[in-house]
Design an enzyme around this catalytic site. Structure first.
Site, PDB file in Angstrom:
ATOM      1  N   TRP A  21      12.534  12.034   6.546  1.00 32.31           N
ATOM      2  CA  TRP A  21      12.685  10.610   6.675  1.00 32.31           C
ATOM      3  C   TRP A  21      12.068   9.682   5.649  1.00 32.31           C
ATOM      4  O   TRP A  21      11.128   9.867   5.210  1.00 32.31           O
ATOM      5  CB  TRP A  21      11.913  10.040   7.984  1.00 32.31           C
ATOM      6  N   MET A  22      12.956   8.565   5.300  1.00 31.84           N
ATOM      7  CA  MET A  22      12.320   7.365   4.368  1.00 31.84           C
ATOM      8  C   MET A  22      12.815   6.111   5.082  1.00 31.84           C
ATOM      9  O   MET A  22      13.768   5.968   5.731  1.00 31.84           O
ATOM     10  CB  MET A  22      13.343   7.594   3.022  1.00 31.84           C
ATOM     11  N   ASN A  23      11.616   5.243   4.779  1.00 32.28           N
ATOM     12  CA  ASN A  23      12.202   3.921   4.951  1.00 32.28           C
ATOM     13  C   ASN A  23      11.667   2.994   3.783  1.00 32.28           C
ATOM     14  O   ASN A  23      11.997   3.449   2.733  1.00 32.28           O
ATOM     15  CB  ASN A  23      11.780   3.212   6.367  1.00 32.28           C
ATOM     16  N   ASP A  24      10.845   1.708   3.983  1.00 28.30           N
ATOM     17  CA  ASP A  24      10.963   0.832   2.940  1.00 28.30           C
ATOM     18  C   ASP A  24      10.844   1.362   1.450  1.00 28.30           C
ATOM     19  O   ASP A  24       9.779   2.303   1.168  1.00 28.30           O
ATOM     20  CB  ASP A  24       9.750  -0.091   3.058  1.00 28.30           C
ATOM     21  N   PHE A  80       1.020   2.788   5.073  1.00 28.47           N
ATOM     22  CA  PHE A  80       2.173   1.907   5.000  1.00 28.47           C
ATOM     23  C   PHE A  80       2.572   1.362   3.863  1.00 28.47           C
ATOM     24  O   PHE A  80       1.885   1.637   2.752  1.00 28.47           O
ATOM     25  CB  PHE A  80       1.927   0.794   6.200  1.00 28.47           C
ATOM     26  N   ARG A 151      -0.358  -6.352   6.474  1.00 26.44           N
ATOM     27  CA  ARG A 151       0.117  -5.088   5.786  1.00 26.44           C
ATOM     28  C   ARG A 151       1.037  -5.700   4.645  1.00 26.44           C
ATOM     29  O   ARG A 151       1.460  -6.738   4.774  1.00 26.44           O
ATOM     30  CB  ARG A 151       0.856  -4.357   6.811  1.00 26.44           C
ATOM     31  N   GLU A 203       7.343  -8.887   7.658  1.00 21.60           N
ATOM     32  CA  GLU A 203       6.921  -8.015   7.086  1.00 21.60           C
ATOM     33  C   GLU A 203       7.277  -8.014   5.406  1.00 21.60           C
ATOM     34  O   GLU A 203       8.217  -8.863   5.165  1.00 21.60           O
ATOM     35  CB  GLU A 203       7.812  -6.656   7.622  1.00 21.60           C
ATOM     36  N   TRP A 291      16.399  -1.202  11.361  1.00 24.38           N
ATOM     37  CA  TRP A 291      15.692  -0.468  12.536  1.00 24.38           C
ATOM     38  C   TRP A 291      16.170  -0.400  13.765  1.00 24.38           C
ATOM     39  O   TRP A 291      15.683   0.243  14.520  1.00 24.38           O
ATOM     40  CB  TRP A 291      14.181  -1.530  12.808  1.00 24.38           C
TER      41      TRP A 291
HETATM   42  C1  FRU Z   1       8.871  -2.262   7.473  1.00 26.68           C
HETATM   43  C2  FRU Z   1       7.644  -1.839   7.979  1.00 26.68           C
HETATM   44  C3  FRU Z   1       6.417  -2.292   7.205  1.00 26.68           C
HETATM   45  C4  FRU Z   1       5.509  -1.093   7.454  1.00 26.68           C
HETATM   46  C5  FRU Z   1       6.329   0.067   7.210  1.00 26.68           C
HETATM   47  C6  FRU Z   1       5.793   1.267   8.103  1.00 26.68           C
HETATM   48  O1  FRU Z   1      10.015  -1.847   7.621  1.00 26.68           O
HETATM   49  O2  FRU Z   1       7.652  -1.953   9.260  1.00 26.68           O
HETATM   50  O3  FRU Z   1       5.952  -3.661   7.798  1.00 26.68           O
HETATM   51  O4  FRU Z   1       4.584  -1.083   6.352  1.00 26.68           O
HETATM   52  O5  FRU Z   1       7.559  -0.361   7.833  1.00 26.68           O
HETATM   53  O6  FRU Z   1       6.598   2.480   7.812  1.00 26.68           O
END
Ligand code: FRU
Length: 492
Positions: A21-24, A80, A151, A203, A291
């Site tokens: 998995w990857m996000n930001d 994060f 954050r 965010e 999301w």
């Molecule tokens: C944004 C977020 C950030 C957080 C990270 C957690 O997509 O919710 O605010 O640092 O993803 O994975």
């Protein structure tokens, strides 16, 4: 034939992790000939989980080499989002011999029924161009006694006031802090009351200066991503504000806000730090997902990819400033074959088809509306699967319809309408980049972006151009592919 499912939908032009998995995007920085991309990463699974920072490097921001995980969770929590800078003048004391990279990130500690979650900012540094990392012993360097959303630090050097500046997401606001050494931070100001969209948690902010096209004027731009809220259709997306910044306070020019992208799949975008002055570009990329369904998209063994890196500028129309985005010029070398689409006049209600069948492609069209009410292109991924891009002159809209684009049944919200109202559709410049599982649409030289995931069996077998109730004229247009396609097939 056996299909390797882990490769199905894997992009050619976009960064995706080899597995899991990857996000930001995190810590985007240029240093000693390399672009670094860190990213929110769960090495245990292909759904969101305990966050680490994955890491990749590139010479051109298109072809990436994935490296070892840069940051692992520790007793202060999971890792994060955050940013990276080059400490050129050893302000931290971490670099007595030569400048190096510092990561500024959020430590996130889960809460319990009695205790709320805790988020604080921490540092890590590297003496070997990011190949190994040492966490600062005095972590965390910034905490808050009661804010639990605290954050996503984005840090830059503010030369006018000779200090580091951090923008931080603090619930429904962005807080600004400053520091001489990245270690001791002072609160400066807070932005966000009574302005912008507050449908979800704020965010991943970013604050930077942009030049106005064809002028010497510059403005400050603040990106703020807005989290998903199930009450609203759009899901997670990014807004921006235009204004001024004096080293302490960001002041928006007016009450207005804008969306960075009108597609559903561009979130948490932030820009690269330390791109050399001689280059001078401001480049950002976003997480190409939403999301609402990011954990359900139908890839196997890996999940998520980034948008293309995009160069930013500002365009001024009357008194209105708009952020302009275009794929970076480095992309051009991935398209060695170009076929012109010329002087197609008077298509009427008929169809014009171009055979493609390549792993990825780019389309540049200049369309003049003669008298058609609606017109556009259909990307035929296969005989059954297609995505339709329609310009409508009665509403002056661009609509991207992915209802028939392939696998869509993993989430109801995947087929929600993606559209943007533009000034008029009489003269359109359209730039589309199509990869295995994405379409990035740029209208009128980057004035509107619409980024959209798709899950067809193949990227594109052929495209067709259409006009309804009248005619359009196409000139000075082309389709580009990685290598020569078969002779264009015209089936008017
Ligand atoms: C944004 C977020 C950030 C957080 C990270 C957690 O997509 O919710 O605010 O640092 O993803 O994975």
């Amino acid at each position: 034939m056996t299909i390797n499912y882990s490769q199905k939908y894997r992009p050619h032009l976009h960064f995706a992790p080899k597995k899991n998995w990857m996000n930001d995007p995190n810590g985007l920085v240029y240093f000693e000939g390399e672009y670094h991309l860190f990213f929110q990463y769960n090495p245990e699974d292909s759904i969101w989980g305990p966050m680490h920072w994955g890491h990749a490097v590139s010479k051109d921001m298109i072809k990436w080499t994935e490296l070892d995980i840069a940051l692992y969770p520790d007793e202060l929590g999971n890792i994060f989002s955050g940013s990276a800078v080059v400490d050129w003048n050893n302000t931290t004391g971490f670099f007595p011999n030569k400048p190096g990279l510092v990561l500024i990130f959020t430590h996130h500690l889960d809460g319990s029924e009695e205790i709320p979650p805790k988020q604080s900012q921490s540092l890590a540094f590297s003496h070997d161009n990011g190949r190994t990392w040492t966490k600062y012993q005095g972590n965390p360097v910034l905490e808050h006694e009661n804010k639990s959303d605290f954050r996503d630090p984005k840090v830059f050097w503010h030369k006018e006031t000779d200090k580091w500046v951090m923008v931080l997401a603090t619930g429904q606001t962005i807080s600004i802090y400053s520091s001489q050494n990245l270690i001791d931070w002072k609160f400066e100001s807070e932005f966000g009351d009574n302005i912008g969209v507050h449908d979800g948690v704020w965010e991943c902010p970013d604050l930077f200066q942009l030049k106005v096209e064809n002028s010497e004027e510059t403005k400050w731009v603040l990106f703020v991503s807005v989290g998903d809220n199930p009450q609203f259709e759009a899901g997670s997306r990014t807004q921006y504000f235009i204004g001024s910044f004096d080293g302490s306070k960001f002041t928006a020019d007016d009450e207005s806000y804008n969306w960075l992208d009108f597609g559903k799949d561009n979130y948490a975008g932030v820009s690269f730090s330390d791109i050399p002055k001689e280059d001078g570009r401001r480049i950002y990329l976003g997480w190409m997902s939403n999301w609402q369904y990011a954990n359900q998209v139908p890839t196997e063994g890996w999940r998520s990819q980034m948008t293309l890196p995009r160069e930013l500028s500002l365009r001024k129309n009357g008194e209105i400033y708009k952020v302009i985005q275009k794929p970076v010029k480095e992309l051009d070398s991935y398209f060695s074959y170009k076929e012109n689409i010329q002087n197609v006049i008077g298509i009427g209600d008929g169809w014009k088809e171009y055979k493609i069948n390549k792993s990825y492609l780019e389309l540049v069209l200049n369309i003049e509306r003669l008298n058609a009410t609606r017109f556009g292109i259909i990307l035929h991924h296969t005989e059954e699967h297609f995505t339709k891009i329609t310009f409508d002159s009665t509403e002056n809209t661009v609509v991207l319809d992915r209802k028939s684009s392939g696998v869509i049944d993993f989430s109801e919200s995947f087929s929600y309408r993606q559209a943007v109202k533009i000034g008029n559709v009489n003269n359109i410049q359209l730039h589309v980049v199509i990869d295995s599982s994405s379409i990035e649409l740029f209208v009128n030289e980057g004035e509107y972006a619409l980024t959209s995931l798709i899950y067809p069996d193949k990227p594109c077998e052929y495209i067709s151009i259409f006009a309804v109730d009248g005619k359009i004229k196409i000139s000075n247009s082309h389709v580009s592919t990685p290598f020569k396609q078969e002779q264009a097939k015209c089936t008017v």
